[in-house]
Design a protein around this motif. Structure first.
Motif, mmCIF file in Angstrom:
data_model
loop_
_atom_site.group_PDB
_atom_site.id
_atom_site.type_symbol
_atom_site.label_atom_id
_atom_site.label_comp_id
_atom_site.label_asym_id
_atom_site.label_seq_id
_atom_site.Cartn_x
_atom_site.Cartn_y
_atom_site.Cartn_z
ATOM 1 N N ALA A 142 3.104 1.464 1.605
ATOM 2 C CA ALA A 142 2.690 1.849 0.251
ATOM 3 C C ALA A 142 2.441 3.004 -0.187
ATOM 4 O O ALA A 142 2.982 3.571 -1.244
ATOM 5 C CB ALA A 142 1.338 0.899 -0.002
ATOM 6 N N TYR B 279 4.116 2.386 -4.535
ATOM 7 C CA TYR B 279 3.689 0.858 -4.960
ATOM 8 C C TYR B 279 2.307 0.589 -4.106
ATOM 9 O O TYR B 279 2.019 1.065 -3.267
ATOM 10 C CB TYR B 279 4.959 0.040 -4.616
ATOM 11 C CG TYR B 279 6.183 0.161 -5.247
ATOM 12 C CD1 TYR B 279 6.190 0.189 -6.696
ATOM 13 C CD2 TYR B 279 7.256 0.565 -4.675
ATOM 14 C CE1 TYR B 279 7.208 0.261 -7.476
ATOM 15 C CE2 TYR B 279 8.304 0.948 -5.240
ATOM 16 C CZ TYR B 279 8.562 0.676 -6.657
ATOM 17 O OH TYR B 279 9.683 1.022 -7.392
ATOM 18 N N SER B 280 1.681 -0.521 -4.660
ATOM 19 C CA SER B 280 0.556 -0.997 -4.268
ATOM 20 C C SER B 280 0.587 -1.574 -2.812
ATOM 21 O O SER B 280 -0.454 -1.663 -2.197
ATOM 22 C CB SER B 280 -0.100 -2.057 -5.171
ATOM 23 O OG SER B 280 0.684 -3.205 -5.462
ATOM 24 N N ASN B 281 1.727 -2.279 -2.572
ATOM 25 C CA ASN B 281 1.836 -2.935 -1.065
ATOM 26 C C ASN B 281 3.228 -3.379 -0.992
ATOM 27 O O ASN B 281 4.235 -3.009 -1.696
ATOM 28 C CB ASN B 281 1.101 -4.233 -1.412
ATOM 29 C CG ASN B 281 1.497 -5.341 -2.244
ATOM 30 O OD1 ASN B 281 2.712 -5.299 -2.599
ATOM 31 N ND2 ASN B 281 0.532 -5.865 -2.880
ATOM 32 N N THR C 12 5.330 -5.722 -3.578
ATOM 33 C CA THR C 12 5.821 -5.131 -4.877
ATOM 34 C C THR C 12 7.072 -3.990 -4.445
ATOM 35 O O THR C 12 7.911 -4.277 -5.548
ATOM 36 C CB THR C 12 4.545 -4.405 -5.723
ATOM 37 O OG1 THR C 12 3.720 -5.182 -5.807
ATOM 38 C CG2 THR C 12 5.074 -3.850 -6.903
ATOM 39 N N GLU D 192 0.280 -5.673 -10.533
ATOM 40 C CA GLU D 192 0.851 -4.601 -9.725
ATOM 41 C C GLU D 192 0.881 -4.860 -8.373
ATOM 42 O O GLU D 192 1.307 -4.130 -7.177
ATOM 43 C CB GLU D 192 -0.254 -3.386 -9.950
ATOM 44 C CG GLU D 192 -0.026 -2.784 -11.391
ATOM 45 C CD GLU D 192 1.114 -1.888 -11.558
ATOM 46 O OE1 GLU D 192 1.375 -0.645 -11.130
ATOM 47 O OE2 GLU D 192 1.870 -2.417 -12.494
ATOM 48 N N THR D 193 0.196 -6.114 -7.829
ATOM 49 C CA THR D 193 0.173 -6.383 -6.263
ATOM 50 C C THR D 193 1.205 -7.569 -6.038
ATOM 51 O O THR D 193 1.234 -8.194 -5.203
ATOM 52 C CB THR D 193 -1.114 -6.807 -5.993
ATOM 53 O OG1 THR D 193 -1.611 -7.842 -6.719
ATOM 54 C CG2 THR D 193 -2.092 -5.461 -6.208
ATOM 55 N N HIS E 53 -4.696 4.789 -10.270
ATOM 56 C CA HIS E 53 -4.912 3.335 -9.779
ATOM 57 C C HIS E 53 -6.290 3.646 -9.389
ATOM 58 O O HIS E 53 -6.794 2.801 -8.357
ATOM 59 C CB HIS E 53 -4.019 3.098 -8.694
ATOM 60 C CG HIS E 53 -4.131 4.137 -7.527
ATOM 61 N ND1 HIS E 53 -3.030 5.057 -7.404
ATOM 62 C CD2 HIS E 53 -4.715 4.326 -6.406
ATOM 63 C CE1 HIS E 53 -3.099 5.718 -6.332
ATOM 64 N NE2 HIS E 53 -3.952 5.208 -5.788
ATOM 65 N N TYR F 17 0.059 1.778 -10.252
ATOM 66 C CA TYR F 17 0.777 2.337 -9.010
ATOM 67 C C TYR F 17 1.994 3.111 -9.470
ATOM 68 O O TYR F 17 2.687 2.798 -10.634
ATOM 69 C CB TYR F 17 0.646 1.559 -7.921
ATOM 70 C CG TYR F 17 -0.770 0.912 -7.365
ATOM 71 C CD1 TYR F 17 -1.112 1.466 -6.112
ATOM 72 C CD2 TYR F 17 -1.482 -0.032 -8.175
ATOM 73 C CE1 TYR F 17 -2.448 1.162 -5.995
ATOM 74 C CE2 TYR F 17 -2.457 -0.279 -7.708
ATOM 75 C CZ TYR F 17 -3.153 0.241 -6.393
ATOM 76 O OH TYR F 17 -4.233 -0.324 -6.219
#
Length: 853
Positions: free
Chosen positions: A383, A388-390, A393, A546-547, A644, A657
């Motif tokens: 991430a 990105y958040s994870n 994504t 976002e996740t 974020h 993110y």
């Protein structure tokens, strides 16, 4: 006669203007010829709505207007909106250059009071989008009309043309969707009434026109009662039209190539609220990125669709655009690259352009491939490296690189990746295969836009603009202590790049510099310096995830805003609203705000610039904010910022993110396509490298690393109406060609004067006809190469520069002009090509002469 052409910069009521160099009227207005339906150099379909202003015509009986020597005065009506002016819908334009002349006296002799060159193109196109794409699948036979029937098989397989069909639908008193009207002789018993924004109450009956133009299928719709009203004209518009016009777009991009489209991206008849308010609507299948992911072509069909609407119903007070996702970037790109088409845009689920998705996806796809082969990175590290958040994504965003990959295959490092996709209408036999059909149609967003990017002469493939030389993937993660120096070095040593078939290669990818320049110039990379700089831009979204596997992410909204800031010093003409899912629908409130803003600035008659009006007349409640909660939504008015962390109420509710190149140190605007390089510097890192590690870093980046303080290689401003001819006398520096060096045959037009001598040509003589091509005062043609000069298609026998360096004289042998028709008003059209470095152009001008045999 010496003819002078001048490009007029002003726009009147969303119309496009081109006027001849004029005398002044008594009230100070310029005498001249003004095209109202389109620019004078991009007319289509053989007719034009035009206004003539001449000194004191007193009454219509004293006005004379000639088109190519033929009297068209009868087409003109006194124009109440322009005292002393006359407006006419003039038919009979020939393809190419036409001469219109106007006199304020009954006899058309001597010098006209106004004269202009009008350049007309076939309704089948193209105008400025370049050579037609091939293959191209016609789908008129599959296009369903409002009454459930179909448009029918194409009458021409090359142009995908079909007959124009007009149908009527109505709103029932029972509500619901619009219903087909049984006949046009009487109103249905259950027809509802509607009161428009203009305060006019009319039966809710909508005229729907469907036809073809520019190889797309178009529709327009507006309230019109055929049982009580005459057929609409620009002089007798429908009573229910409120003089507001909205363009619609579609969505998507994957599969958007090689097809005409069997459906619109939006159902024009689903806009029942706006239709009931009196809005006119227009759309084209090629405004739907799922049919055609080509914003340059979308600009052309938008221009032609708006032009046709104006010639059918009249000039709108303003024209706006509405779109979501693919419709958002279509609205932005067309508004920016083709100023004057839209006076404001209202968008949601926003991206700045489809290539912002593509480039971040190509970065992300390299990362998912690297992580698959080097599994020693935790989810938190993935991430941090990707922004990105994870990883979920990351994968969803990375898989959008499928639209750059021409070959269908399975990538084990990217579950859900579906490259090489076509619309089912494209026959398998036409599709690219590197072995079985190496010259077939390639399903990529690059090849869809090959007229801008250009083609590799060795392969025929579109040139590519993705470039990751010098990009330090994971730099932010390294400096934050999330990954180790060894992980950082491994990542950047082995992340690699792509070849022209999007196959992984160990070395970094080098983007084509010329294609990058043309991408910026054309507006395929939305810059914000063009039309978007001076119109209301309302951006809202109720899509927040976002996740998840959603790739409609918040950074894309902020990237569009950042580009406006960079281009104009601020983004004061931009408003952003955000909301979490299930919050109240924002379309209604956003629309109400947008409409008030449009009315306020369009009513401003001050001498402010348009941008100043837009900002000055912005409603007090046109401010950033977000909606909280799902059941009891509250609007929080606060600037929307990219973060974020809990830096504000909205960011606490909806953290945003980033993306891989931002995590590598790049700008939020995501508009540096190829970075300038700088030497490695130890001070750029929050960690200390060992001598061996530093040597390895130098080996990974032998030419240096990205210098994000600079705008990037070949970063240039958008060129408004870049590839269309612009007849006129303006500063020569205004001529810049977006497509220099590409495969597009249409070029911008250097602003020059052209005069033809003699005015009487005897084809039996052994003499010469000369065309003098002159730069504007203070400019020079010495640095311009002038070639291919023709007179009505006949090549010049010679060209020579005059001593002042401002003019070039082309000579034509009279006995070579035998194809000219005899007459007192024969159109002689002079054209040719000019080039200087990257700037290339094609000039065209026309004059009337007497020809004898």
């Amino acid at each position: 006669m010496r003819t002078t052409w001048m490009t007029a910069a002003a726009l009147a009521f969303s119309a496009f203007v081109m006027t001849a160099s004029p005398p002044a009227l008594a009230d100070g207005r310029a005498a001249g010829i003004t095209t109202l339906s389109s620019r004078a150099d991009t007319i289509s379909g053989g007719n034009v709505l035009v206004r003539v202003d001449v000194p004191d015509p007193a009454r219509k009986g004293r006005l004379t207007v000639l088109l190519n020597g033929h009297d068209v005065t009868a087409a003109f009506h006194a124009d109440a909106a322009a005292a002393g002016g006359y407006t006419g819908l003039v038919d009979g334009l020939a393809v190419g250059a036409n001469v219109m002349q106007a006199w304020a006296k009954s006899k058309a002799d001597g010098q006209p009071d106004a004269q202009a060159t009008l350049v007309n193109y076939p309704i089948e196109g193209p105008i400025f989008s370049g050579p037609r794409q091939s293959p191209f699948i016609c789908q008129t036979q599959n296009f369903k009309l409002p009454d459930g029937t179909f448009l029918g098989a194409p009458t021409d397989a090359t142009t995908c043309s079909a007959p124009t069909i007009i149908e009527y639908v109505y709103m029932s008193t029972a509500g619901g969707a619009l219903k087909p009207m049984p006949n046009t002789a009487s109103l249905p018993a259950d027809v509802a009434m509607t009161t428009t924004d203009s305060g006019v109450t009319v039966p809710y009956v909508v005229r729907v026109e469907t036809g073809t133009m520019d190889r797309g299928i178009y529709q327009n719709a507006v309230l019109h009662d055929p049982t009580r009203e005459a057929a609409p004209t620009p002089f007798t518009p429908p009573k229910g039209w409120n003089r507001r016009l909205q363009g619609l777009h579609g969505v998507g991009c994957p599969n958007g190539w090689y097809i005409q489209g069997a459906a619109m991206g939006e159902n024009i008849l689903a806009q029942t609220d706006l239709l009931g308010r009196g809005f006119g609507m227009f759309i084209n299948t090629l405004n739907h990125p799922t049919n055609s992911c080509n914003a340059f072509l979308a600009g052309e069909v938008t221009s032609m669709g708006k032009e046709h609407f104006i010639k059918t119903f009249g000039v709108p007070y303003y024209t706006v655009s509405r779109g979501c996702s693919g419709g958002s970037y279509s609205s932005e790109q067309v508004a920016d690259a083709f100023p004057g088409l839209f006076d404001g845009i209202l968008v949601d689920c926003t991206f700045p352009d489809p290539f912002a998705i593509v480039f971040s996806a190509q970065d992300g796809h390299l990362l998912t491939h690297f992580f698959y082969n080097y599994p020693g990175y935790s989810d938190a590290q993935k991430a941090a490296i990707s922004g990105y958040s994870n990883p979920t994504t990351l994968l969803a965003a990375a898989n959008q690189s499928q639209r750059t990959d021409p070959i269908a295959h399975v990538d084990p490092s990217a579950p859900g990746y579906t490259p090489g996709t076509f619309n089912a209408a494209v026959p398998v036999a036409l599709r690219y295969d590197p072995v079985a059909n190496p010259t077939g149609a390639r399903p990529t967003v690059y090849d869809e836009n090959a007229n801008v990017f250009g083609k590799d002469p060795a392969t025929g493939f579109a040139l590519r603009t993705f470039d990751n030389v010098g990009v330090q993937y994971g730099l932010a993660a390294l400096n934050a202590g999330v990954i180790t120096p060894t992980q950082f070095l491994d990542l950047n040593q082995y992340v690699g790049g792509y070849d022209a078939d999007e196959k992984y290669i160990p070395q970094r990818t080098v983007g084509d510099a010329g294609a990058i320049r043309r991408m910026h110039h054309s507006g395929l990379n939305m810059g914000g310096q063009g039309g978007l700089s001076s119109i209301p831009f309302v951006d809202f979204t109720g899509i927040y995830g976002e996740t998840t596997t959603n790739y409609h992410l918040q950074w894309e909204h902020f990237a569009a805003r950042e580009r406006l800031k960079e281009a104009n010093g601020n983004s004061d003409n931009h408003v952003m609203w955000r909301a979490i899912p299930a919050t109240l629908p924002l379309d209604g409130p956003a629309r109400a705000l947008f409409d008030r803003w449009m009315e306020a600035y369009k009513a401003d008659t001050s001498n402010r610039t348009q941008r100043e009006k837009v900002i000055h007349d912005k409603p007090a409640d046109a401010v950033d904010g977000c909606y909280t909660g799902a059941s009891t939504a509250t609007f929080v008015a606060e600037p929307q910022t990219f973060s974020h962390t809990s830096t504000s109420t909205c960011n606490t509710l909806m953290p945003s993110y980033a993306f891989p190149r931002y995590a590598a140190g790049g700008p939020l605007a995501a508009d540096v396509l190829k970075c300038d390089l700088k030497p490695l510097a130890a001070g750029d890192y929050a960690v200390s490298f060992t001598a061996a590690e530093w040597a390895r870093l130098q080996a990974i980046f032998p030419g240096g690393v990205c210098d994000w303080s600079k705008k990037g290689v070949q970063h240039v401003s958008v060129l408004p109406w870049a590839a269309s001819p612009a007849v006129g006398v303006v500063n020569m520096t205004a001529c810049r060609n977006v497509l220099a060096g590409s495969t597009n045959a249409e070029l911008c037009l250097p602003p020059v004067e052209v005069s033809i001598q003699p005015q009487t040509v005897n084809l039996k003589s052994k003499g010469w006809v000369t065309a003098t091509i002159s730069a504007p005062s203070g400019e020079s043609l010495r640095d311009w190469a002038i070639s291919g000069v023709t007179l009505n298609g006949v090549a010049a026998a010679s060209t020579s520069m005059l001593g002042d360096g401002r003019s070039v004289v082309a000579r034509f042998a009279t006995d070579q002009l035998g194809a000219l028709q005899q007459g007192n008003a024969v159109v002689m059209s002079v054209s040719g090509t000019m080039s200087k470095g990257h700037d290339q152009g094609q000039f065209i001008a026309a004059d009337l002469v007497t020809v004898s045999k």
